[in-house]
Design a protein around this motif. Structure first.
Motif, short mmCIF file in Angstrom:
data_model
loop_
_atom_site.label_atom_id
_atom_site.label_comp_id
_atom_site.label_asym_id
_atom_site.label_seq_id
_atom_site.Cartn_x
_atom_site.Cartn_y
_atom_site.Cartn_z
N ARG B 73 0.85 -1.21 0.00
CA ARG B 73 0.00 0.00 0.00
C ARG B 73 0.87 1.25 0.00
O ARG B 73 0.57 2.24 -0.64
N LYS B 74 1.95 1.17 0.76
CA LYS B 74 2.88 2.30 0.81
C LYS B 74 3.47 2.55 -0.59
O LYS B 74 3.61 3.69 -1.01
N ALA B 77 0.86 4.14 -2.64
CA ALA B 77 0.66 5.54 -2.23
C ALA B 77 1.80 6.42 -2.72
O ALA B 77 1.62 7.61 -2.95
N VAL B 189 5.12 9.56 1.88
CA VAL B 189 3.81 9.15 1.38
C VAL B 189 2.89 10.36 1.55
O VAL B 189 2.90 10.98 2.60
#
Lengths: 388, 262
Positions: B73-74, B77, B189
């Motif tokens: 997810r990072k 992002a 992020v």
């Protein structure tokens, strides 16, 4: 009740912690000493989109809520930034962003929100020398003159007014004695800064030297009626949507400062050996820190509840004030005992805790004094007679 | 330019107190904070910068448990377009070679101009997955890469050598580069990035999707097996430098340079 943060919220916390690691206590020691604005810190917050957390996605923000904002602030503060982790976001994103998101018209939203999301700085011109917490008693007047208003008056403790490109200015358009109710007659204006009709004079402060606070004089400021934020004469009710999140922000700051001071004190108390044992082995050091930590965790939950209500558009004044009372007591206690744990070193600038002490002292005085928050709870939560 | 970045989720060990678990072959994971491997963080940033400059896509891929999603997810992002997680209980115990085989089984079916990996992982520090993966794919590779300049069908890269030296190589594309920290400055992020990441899908693939069989992965598909993990005994070593202050200063500089500290 689900206390688990969403993946999105966890990422906000992680990013805030990452930024705080890059701008730790040493950085703030220096900025505080030099009375210098933290340009690179602010740029990092802007790059990470933090000023846009509350701004709707359609205007270039994250479209998130006050809860997410509190997570960001609390983490920035507690992971090393101290009060600065909350301060600048409050000035721009709460005073500018939240006010305009809640009550701006389409033109105002289009003009300001995308800029605020990208780092446009803002301030709130509310407090006056003769009114203090009694906002309804303000003397700054906005007199209608055709399609414009002419504003005159004096404000005090206006933080960030030197850098802000805009302010939400609180005025009286109907005098108290002519208003149908005391709470009617206030009008908010959005005013671009700097403006030749506004003069600012810095006030030397006890701490937070990396940001300046001002006396703010308004002399025949002409503004168009297009600058009115929300409805004329209804400003007081609109202002609450800014003042409640402001309280929550400072509660987050108080909790964050307490957690930061406790963390540093615990590190020190584990290492510092006097009389053959680490000082942290003694209950005189351990218990006050443990007590403060427990109180902070309770205050955080109450503050989250206030944000939860605000994000759902529900009445949150009681929770915001109670959280503020709990947070400032817990946070102050934490920083006090952290400073005690450091002994004489607690007074040395190099150990940072003296700076956090100077910072947390603000929160018992602003955004509302501890006593006025208690008076609010006494009157509006407990239903007791007005005490002042 | 389509770039694939291989990432790994690892425990943050810099400030943690590590303990060996009951098996004696792994560290106790309870209480540890997991994040993207530091070297992979630089690899991802480099990939996103390449995409921003030349267009194309960035795909992040990992072999790891379900909670590696937070690392993916990072990546999403920060600008990756797609994410793939390879997860199967049978992958457990894979060494660098077996991990490279798993990655290879999926990457060989994808289009890519460039594969970036971190030079090593912060947990096992083997620094082998990238080069083995390149060999399996039959593409050239360079490790400890500190600079990448892309040209038509080729890249010029700087590799970090010992003693503060750097080597400059011209490499035909497609290729794999295992990047060293400091190649760039990874961005934070962003809030908008987080929002976008939540709308992107993480594709999950299992052993059955890889075309590999059980014996090729996990401990049985590995060349190395961990026998024992332990904390080395603490030794105190001191070296006294002799000579005039100038000579000693010169020696100190040499030592620091030889260890890449200055």
């Amino acid at each position: 009740m689900d206390f688990e943060l969403t993946a999105e919220q966890k990422m906000i916390v992680e990013t805030a912690a990452e930024i705080a690691r890059d701008f730790g206590p040493e950085y703030w020691r220096e900025k505080d000493k030099k009375h210098e604005f933290p340009e690179d810190f602010w740029k990092s917050l802007v790059d990470a989109g933090f000023p846009g957390i509350l701004i709707p996605e359609g205007y270039g923000g994250g479209g998130m809520g006050m809860f997410e904002m509190l997570l960001a602030m609390e983490t920035l503060v507690s992971e090393g930034c101290g009060l600065a982790g909350e301060w600048f976001l409050c000035l721009s994103s709460i005073f500018g962003g939240a006010s305009i998101t809640k009550h701006g018209n389409e033109t105002q939203k289009e003009k300001y929100l995308p800029k605020i999301a990208k780092g446009m700085e803002f301030c709130l011109a509310l407090t006056e020398p003769d009114a203090g917490t009694n906002t309804l008693n303000i003397k700054t007047t906005a007199a209608k003159n055709g399609d414009e208003y002419i504003i005159n008056g004096q404000k005090i403790f206006i933080s960030g007014a030197d850098r802000a490109k805009g302010t939400v200015l609180v005025t009286r358009t109907t005098p108290v004695d002519k208003a149908p109710k005391k709470t009617l007659g206030l009008t908010l204006f959005i005013v671009d800064l700097p403006n030749p009709a506004i003069e600012i004079i810095p006030i030397e402060k006890h701490g937070i030297h990396y940001s300046k606070t001002f006396e703010f004089y308004i002399n025949d400021l002409h503004v168009s009626k297009e600058n009115v934020l929300g409805e004329v004469d209804k400003g007081w009710y609109l202002l609450l949507d800014t003042l409640n999140p402001e309280r929550m922000s400072f509660s987050a700051a108080a909790c964050g400062l307490g957690l930061l001071a406790i963390k540093k004190a615990v590190e020190y108390a584990k290492e510092r050996k006097v009389f053959d044992a680490p000082i942290g082995a003694h209950q005189a050091i351990q218990f006050p820190l443990a007590e403060a930590k427990s109180k902070i965790e309770a205050a955080r939950l109450l503050n989250y509840k206030a944000a939860w209500l605000y994000d759902r558009g529900q009445e949150c004044g009681a929770e915001a004030n109670m959280a503020k009372v709990a947070a400032v007591e817990a946070g102050t206690e934490a920083v006090y005992h952290a400073m005690q744990a450091f002994g004489g070193y607690g007074y040395a600038v190099e150990y940072d805790v003296e700076r956090w002490w100077r910072e947390i002292n603000l929160i018992r005085l602003a955004p509302v004094t501890h006593q006025m928050a208690l008076a609010f709870i006494g009157q509006h939560v407990l239903g007791l007679p007005k005490s002042y | 330019m389509d770039v694939i970045v291989c990432v790994k989720q690892v425990p943050e060990t810099a400030e943690a107190e590590l303990k060996i678990d009951a098996s004696g072959k792994k560290i106790e994971k309870t209480g540890l904070v997991f994040d993207i491997n530091e070297w992979d963080d630089y690899a991802l940033e480099e990939a996103v910068r390449i995409k921003e400059k030349f267009g194309g896509t960035v795909t992040a891929i990992t072999v790891g448990p379900e909670d590696s999603d937070s690392t993916l997810r990072k990546c999403l992002a920060r600008g990756a377009d797609k994410a793939i997680r390879l997860t199967d209980p049978k992958f457990e115990g894979s060494d660098a070679f077996a991990t490279a085989k798993i990655l290879h089984s999926v990457i060989k079916t994808m289009h890519f101009d460039l594969i970036l990996t971190g030079a090593q992982a912060g947990d096992d520090g083997s620094a082998v997955v990238g080069p083995v993966l390149a060999e399996l794919l039959g593409v050239p590779h360079a490790a400890m890469v500190k600079k990448i300049e892309l040209g038509e069908g080729k890249a010029v890269v700087n590799r970090e050598l010992e003693g503060g030296l750097e080597e400059r190589l011209e490499v035909k594309l497609p290729a794999l580069f295992a990047v060293q920290t400091g190649i760039n400055e990874p961005r934070y992020v962003s809030i908008m990035g987080i929002r976008k990441a939540m709308q992107k899908e993480i594709k999950v693939m299992r052993l059955s999707d890889t075309g590999l069989n059980e014996s090729e992965v996990g401990e049985s598909g590995s060349w190395l097996k961990i026998e024992k993990l332990y904390v080395p005994p603490v030794e105190k070593q001191a070296e006294f430098l002799q000579g005039s202050p100038d000579e000693i200063a010169t020696k100190i500089v040499e030592i620091l340079k030889s260890r890449g500290l200055i």
